[in-house]
Structures are given as C-alpha cells and as structure tokens.
Design a protein around this motif. Structure first.
Motif, short mmCIF file in Angstrom:
data_model
loop_
_atom_site.label_atom_id
_atom_site.label_comp_id
_atom_site.label_asym_id
_atom_site.label_seq_id
_atom_site.Cartn_x
_atom_site.Cartn_y
_atom_site.Cartn_z
N MET A 66 -17.54 -1.45 -7.34
CA MET A 66 -17.42 -2.81 -7.86
C MET A 66 -16.75 -2.83 -9.23
O MET A 66 -16.45 -3.88 -9.76
CB MET A 66 -18.79 -3.49 -7.92
N ASP A 67 -16.48 -1.65 -9.79
CA ASP A 67 -15.81 -1.56 -11.09
C ASP A 67 -14.29 -1.51 -10.95
O ASP A 67 -13.58 -1.52 -11.95
CB ASP A 67 -16.28 -0.30 -11.83
N ILE A 68 -13.78 -1.46 -9.74
CA ILE A 68 -12.35 -1.38 -9.51
C ILE A 68 -11.68 -2.73 -9.78
O ILE A 68 -12.27 -3.78 -9.52
CB ILE A 68 -12.06 -0.89 -8.07
N LEU A 74 -6.26 -3.75 -4.09
CA LEU A 74 -5.20 -4.14 -3.16
C LEU A 74 -4.22 -3.01 -2.90
O LEU A 74 -3.62 -2.94 -1.84
CB LEU A 74 -4.46 -5.38 -3.70
N LYS A 75 -4.06 -2.12 -3.86
CA LYS A 75 -3.16 -0.97 -3.68
C LYS A 75 -3.75 0.09 -2.75
O LYS A 75 -3.02 0.85 -2.15
CB LYS A 75 -2.84 -0.32 -5.02
N THR A 76 -5.08 0.16 -2.67
CA THR A 76 -5.70 1.28 -1.96
C THR A 76 -6.45 0.88 -0.69
O THR A 76 -6.75 1.75 0.12
CB THR A 76 -6.70 2.01 -2.87
#
Length: 84
Positions: A66-68, A74-76
């Motif tokens: 949740m820290d992303i 969206l990139k990963t």
C-alpha cells in the motif's frame, strides 16, 4: 432493475468510458458485456472483432504494498499487461 429499456450503439473504432456514482451499475454493465452475468431480459450483441478491456475496481491480489505510488503500480501491475 438497474438498466430498464437501455440501449447503446457503439461504432467501429470508438473508445468508450463509463462513469457514474457508486451503485449506478457500472460494474454490473461490464460483467454483462463480458458475459460474466446473463441479463434477465434482452441481449448483449458484440461483433466478433470487438475487444473489451476491463480494469476491476478492486485489485487486491495485484497490490503488493500500500506504500507504492499510483505510477509505480500502473507500471508493474500484471492486470494491465493484457490490456496493452
């Protein structure tokens, strides 16, 4: 009923987004289009070459932290790979 006497025609090459308030039936509409649900009445007709891309509202299994940031997510995220 969520959709009563509803109809739509989308022309070849059109891109469509669906917006609305919570509970308006957006997810239900996509589940009908994807044939995850069957309509009680009427029918959904899609030409064979139609591509439907659907990004679920909840991606619990894809969020590893949740820290992303949204951009990093969206990139990963694997769910978006097949949408490309």
């Amino acid at each position: 009923p969520i959709f009563l006497n509803a109809s739509a025609h989308i022309s070849y090459g059109d891109h469509v987004g669906v917006i609305g308030v919570n509970g308006a039936g957006k997810s239900t509409l996509f589940h009908l289009i994807l044939q995850d649900l069957e309509p009680d009445y009427g029918k959904i007709i899609l030409p064979k070459e139609t591509r439907v891309a659907y990004l679920p509202q909840v991606l619990k299994d894809a969020i590893f932290s949740m820290d992303i940031s949204v951009l990093d997510f969206l990139k990963t995220v694997r769910t978006l790979v097949w949408l490309e």
